[in-house]
Design a protein around this motif. Structure first.
Motif, PDB file in Angstrom:
ATOM      1  N   THR A  12       0.848  -1.194   0.000  1.00 20.72           N
ATOM      2  CA  THR A  12       0.000   0.000   0.000  1.00 20.72           C
ATOM      3  C   THR A  12       0.880   1.239   0.000  1.00 20.72           C
ATOM      4  OG1 THR A  12      -1.869   1.078   1.102  1.00 20.72           O
ATOM      5  CG2 THR A  12      -0.176   0.109   2.525  1.00 20.72           C
ATOM      6  N   LEU A  50      -7.489   2.252  -2.066  1.00 18.16           N
ATOM      7  CA  LEU A  50      -6.661   1.809  -0.949  1.00 18.16           C
ATOM      8  C   LEU A  50      -7.508   1.213   0.173  1.00 18.16           C
ATOM      9  CD1 LEU A  50      -4.078   4.742  -0.821  1.00 18.16           C
ATOM     10  CD2 LEU A  50      -3.633   2.390  -1.520  1.00 18.16           C
ATOM     11  N   ARG A  54      -7.074  -2.529   1.551  1.00 16.95           N
ATOM     12  CA  ARG A  54      -6.811  -2.850   2.958  1.00 16.95           C
ATOM     13  C   ARG A  54      -7.845  -3.829   3.502  1.00 16.95           C
ATOM     14  NH1 ARG A  54      -6.332   2.953   3.348  1.00 16.95           N
ATOM     15  NH2 ARG A  54      -4.159   3.601   3.122  1.00 16.95           N
TER      16      ARG A  54
END
Length: 274
Positions: free
Chosen positions: A194, A229, A233
């Protein structure tokens, strides 16, 4: 200004990497590197001597031939140039533990041995499994790197391949679910990559400019990236994959962190099976 002479009787890769690592600890120092590779004759040492006389500085060497090495050291003494043979401490320690001596073969680390061919196979594997290619054929892989676009998946995969790891990588695309079924049944270490929204936006905008792509504004939009993102996650968390933030990491640092996590994963497996 510091002049650093890097002397090797082979490609110079070893001494160059060691010097760069050390020089990085002195960021406010202006350094000029003088690269001397394949130093295997007295004529070459004579040319080196002239440079030492002119520039001074310091010298780091990786030379195994005793005669050439002594000639280089004499030149350093003559022109008051501090010098260090960077491999001596390690070679001497290994020799002491093994109770033997080194073979003094220039470029021995580059010989075409089994490890070399393994690295070449690993590189080929990384190319064939880049950006989601052959995701359903990951048998024999050591690792899979997963992340949104521009999180250094490909360069990190290639770096790891050069270390002998068989690595694939997969780019998460908005609206396309990760194909979990493709990796089911594989004993595979998966790590999520990330990054910071702002950093990703900068990198993606630069890529769009390079490609002259003006019709894909969402690709570099902060809000869109933030959403990408978040979903990434969630995937990493649900699958219990370890996560590495690459925002402020070089490829080498990211790879080192992955190798560390992979080693822990392997050790955990071994403990469970024992």
């Amino acid at each position: 200004m510091l002049h650093v002479h890097l002397v090797s009787d082979s490609t110079g890769e070893t001494v160059h990497q060691a010097a760069r690592a050390a020089i990085a600890q002195f960021p406010n120092t202006e350094v000029t590197e003088h690269i001397w590779t394949l130093v295997r004759t007295e004529d070459h040492v004579d040319l080196l001597s002239k440079s030492l006389e002119k520039h001074g500085g310091l010298l780091l060497l990786s030379v195994v031939n005793p005669a050439i090495r002594k000639s280089v050291e004499r030149a350093c003494v003559k022109f008051a140039v501090p010098h260090l043979s960077i491999l001596d401490p390690v070679v001497n320690l290994i020799g002491m533990v093994l109770g033997t001596t080194a073979n003094q073969q220039p470029g021995a680390q580059h010989r075409l041995d089994e490890a070399y061919f393994k690295r070449m196979k690993a590189v080929e594997f990384a190319v064939q499994h880049d950006d989601g290619l052959n995701i359903s054929n990951m048998g024999g892989a050591d690792m899979l790197l997963v992340g949104v676009s521009r999180t250094s998946k490909t360069p990190t995969s290639m770096y790891l391949a050069n270390r002998g790891y068989f690595v694939g990588n997969y780019a998460l695309v908005p609206g396309v679910p990760f194909p979990l079924e493709a990796i089911e049944g594989h004993d595979l270490f998966v790590v999520g990559l990330t990054s910071d929204v702002r950093r990703l936006s900068q990198i993606r905008k630069a890529r769009l400019r390079t490609m002259q792509d003006e019709g894909n504004e969402a690709y570099a939009d902060d809000a869109e990236i933030e959403e990408e993102l978040k979903k990434a996650r969630r995937l990493f968390s649900k699958q219990k994959w370890p996560v590495i933030d690459v925002t402020r990491r070089s490829v080498e640092e990211t790879a080192a962190a992955i190798i560390h996590l992979h080693r822990i994963w392997q050790e955990t497996k071994e403990l469970k099976s024992s």
